[in-house]
Write a protein that holds these residues in place. Sequence first.
Motif, PDB file in Angstrom:
ATOM      1  N   TRP A 188      88.565  40.733   0.406  1.00  0.00           N
ATOM      2  CA  TRP A 188      89.785  41.075  -0.316  1.00  0.00           C
ATOM      3  C   TRP A 188      89.548  42.292  -1.220  1.00  0.00           C
ATOM      4  CZ3 TRP A 188      94.609  41.532  -0.920  1.00  0.00           C
ATOM      5  CH2 TRP A 188      95.239  41.541  -2.157  1.00  0.00           C
ATOM      6  N   GLN A 189      88.430  42.294  -1.934  1.00  0.00           N
ATOM      7  CA  GLN A 189      88.123  43.416  -2.821  1.00  0.00           C
ATOM      8  C   GLN A 189      87.891  44.704  -2.025  1.00  0.00           C
ATOM      9  OE1 GLN A 189      88.434  43.243  -6.016  1.00  0.00           O
ATOM     10  NE2 GLN A 189      88.723  41.034  -6.122  1.00  0.00           N
TER      11      GLN A 189
ATOM     12  N   GLN B  64      91.167  46.211  -0.716  1.00  0.00           N
ATOM     13  CA  GLN B  64      91.867  46.935  -1.778  1.00  0.00           C
ATOM     14  C   GLN B  64      91.194  48.286  -2.062  1.00  0.00           C
ATOM     15  OE1 GLN B  64      93.543  44.501  -5.202  1.00  0.00           O
ATOM     16  NE2 GLN B  64      91.896  43.172  -4.507  1.00  0.00           N
TER      17      GLN B  64
ATOM     18  N   TRP C 264      92.119  50.717   0.738  1.00  0.00           N
ATOM     19  CA  TRP C 264      93.509  51.134   0.637  1.00  0.00           C
ATOM     20  C   TRP C 264      93.687  52.154  -0.493  1.00  0.00           C
ATOM     21  CZ3 TRP C 264      97.869  52.400   2.383  1.00  0.00           C
ATOM     22  CH2 TRP C 264      99.029  52.393   1.622  1.00  0.00           C
ATOM     23  N   ARG C 265      93.043  51.884  -1.633  1.00  0.00           N
ATOM     24  CA  ARG C 265      93.180  52.807  -2.754  1.00  0.00           C
ATOM     25  C   ARG C 265      92.514  54.143  -2.464  1.00  0.00           C
ATOM     26  NH1 ARG C 265      92.014  47.815  -6.804  1.00  0.00           N
ATOM     27  NH2 ARG C 265      94.183  47.127  -7.004  1.00  0.00           N
TER      28      ARG C 265
END
Length: 207
Positions: free
Chosen positions: A195-196, A199, A202-203
Motif C-alpha cells: 500500500w505504501q 502510493q 503514484w505520487r
Amino acid sequence: MNRVGKRFWWQSRMHRPSQRKPLFNIEAASALAAAWQTSSDCFHQVEATIRDGLPEFIACAAVSGSLARMEAHDASDIDLILVVDDRRREVSNRDAAMVVDEVWGRLDSIGALRPRSDGIFSECARWTSLVVPAVRGKIDESMITFGQRIQLLLDAQPVTSSNRFVELQRDILSWYTETRLASDFDEPGPFHWLWQDTQRYWRSLRA
C-alpha cells in the motif's frame, strides 16, 4: 506445482488482456477499438520476435505500460522488462546488458520504438533484487528496481514463460506480505508495505 497453483496460473493466464476479447462493447468507441487492435497486433509481433533464442538465465520477458493495458497506438514505445533469474547462479551485468542489446536489435527490425534509455526499462530486472528482504521499506532503494517491481505487479503481461512470470509475481507479493508492523501503522492485513509503495509510485508519477 500443486492443484491450487495450477488453477491460479491458468486463470491468471486466461484473464490477461492480450488473450481475451474486450469485456465491454467498444465498437461505439472507435479510439478504444483501434487501440485494442493495435495493442493486440503489436503484442503478438513482439512475442513472435523475441520468444526464441533467449539465454537460459532469462526467466521471462514482459511488456508493461500502454501495450500491456491494450492502449497502445502507432507512436507508443515498447516498455519491455527482461527478468534475470539469478537465484541459483550469478549473472554478470555485462551478460545481462548484452541480452538487452540483442533483444532490442530484434525489436528494432520490426520498427518498435524504444523507451527512455535511463528509465526502468533500460536494464534487466533481477529476480533476487526484486525480493531481497533488506530493502523492503527502504526509501533509498534503486528507483529502477522499485519501478520494475511495481510495474510487474500493476499492468505487466508476460511475453515469454507465463509460468515463471506468475511465480515471480507470487514471490513479489510474498515479499510484500508482513504483519509484524501492521499495528504500528494502523493498517490491518498483510500488505501495508505494498500500500505504501503504491502510493509512493503514484505520487512520483504525479510529480
